[in-house]
Design an enzyme around this catalytic site. Structure first.
Site, PDB file in Angstrom:
ATOM      1  N   ARG A  50       0.839  -1.195   0.000  1.00 24.97           N
ATOM      2  CA  ARG A  50       0.000   0.000   0.000  1.00 24.97           C
ATOM      3  C   ARG A  50       0.873   1.243   0.000  1.00 24.97           C
ATOM      4  NH1 ARG A  50      -3.199  -0.423   5.593  1.00 24.97           N
ATOM      5  NH2 ARG A  50      -3.612  -2.495   4.739  1.00 24.97           N
ATOM      6  N   ASP A  52       0.499   5.469   0.919  1.00 20.62           N
ATOM      7  CA  ASP A  52      -0.386   6.383   1.625  1.00 20.62           C
ATOM      8  C   ASP A  52      -0.896   7.495   0.715  1.00 20.62           C
ATOM      9  OD1 ASP A  52      -0.045   4.988   3.987  1.00 20.62           O
ATOM     10  OD2 ASP A  52       1.611   6.254   4.677  1.00 20.62           O
ATOM     11  N   ARG A 197       9.747   7.320   5.024  1.00 31.51           N
ATOM     12  CA  ARG A 197       9.547   8.731   5.375  1.00 31.51           C
ATOM     13  C   ARG A 197      10.226   9.089   6.698  1.00 31.51           C
ATOM     14  NH1 ARG A 197       3.239   9.286   5.009  1.00 31.51           N
ATOM     15  NH2 ARG A 197       3.709  11.349   5.907  1.00 31.51           N
TER      16      ARG A 197
END
Length: 251
Positions: A50, A52, A197
């Site tokens: 996935r 975001d 991140r």
């Protein structure tokens, strides 16, 4: 039934991530809608992972099962004509029945881009993080190599992670410069929630002198999210590529 794997590129700016959500505004939802229009089948696609909201992909992979007899070479054009302009199927492959886009993935590469120019680029702002202070890229390079190997990456994982284990293997981690752009590449066998991140947010702290590069091993070994830097904004992140034993480049 056929098992089809596809590579998709998308601009994630206008979507709530890749994985299907109740409001229907995800990349997966758009692809499944296009498949329904094309084949008449209710198809559930399986993504390699996935991404975001606001995160992009140059080479996201997914697979699905279908009874359609459409020749494999015609799938990309057929689906693209039914997709929004910011989602594009690049390649299609016929794969073995047991192929699974997530479980069969051998390695994934993410790229995060930081813009160190004096002013933000108005036309590229949704693909880069504009940093208002100069960065010591040499120090960032000294720090990032400590991530390579098999480690517990709890320090670089969101506290909201639900994974039973935070042990992963990073095969490559390096930085390239392109004019004012600093590209951070990380390749591993899998990634945790917000992992790249947080790595980038911590590297930026190194780049501005707030964290010495030699402290990176201690941050990693602490297995404590509070020891690492902030989570960098999603816009600069891109799923760059996914590799499989079953799929050879150019095949």
């Amino acid at each position: 039934m056929r098992n089809i794997c596809m590579k998709v590129s998308y601009d994630g700016s206008g979507y709530n991530g890749f994985q299907s959500q109740p409001d229907g505004n995800t990349v997966q939802d758009k692809i499944e809608k296009a498949l329904l229009m094309l084949t008449g089948e209710e198809i559930l696609i399986i993504g390699s992972g996935r991404t975001d909201a606001g995160v992009h992909a140059r080479g996201q992979m997914f697979n699905f099962h279908t009874a359609s007899a459409i020749p494999i070479e015609r799938w990309p054009v057929a689906i693209n004509s039914r997709l929004p302009d910011d989602i594009v199927i690049l390649e299609a492959y016929e794969v073995p029945e047991n192929f699974h886009a997530r479980r069969s993935a051998k390695r994934k590469t993410y790229r995060y881009t930081i813009d160190t120019g004096k002013y933000p680029d108005v036309f590229g702002r949704q693909y880069r993080f504009h940093h208002y202070r100069p960065l010591d890229v040499a120090a960032m390079r000294q720090a990032i190599v400590h991530l390579i190997g098999t480690h517990d990456y709890t320090s670089f994982t969101s506290t909201r992670s639900t994974k039973p284990s935070h042990v992963r293997t990073i095969y490559e981690a390096y930085i390239e410069e392109e004019g004012p752009f600093v590209h951070v590449y990380v390749t591993g066998n899998g990634f945790l929630y917000n992992m790249v991140r947080i790595i980038v947010g911590t590297l930026i702290k190194v780049g501005i002198g707030a964290i010495p590069p030699e402290r990176f091993p201690a941050i990693l070994q602490a297995c404590d999210r509070s020891k690492a830097g902030p989570t960098a904004i999603p816009q600069g992140l891109m799923l760059w590529d996914v590799h499989y034993a079953e799929i050879k480049p150019g095949s």
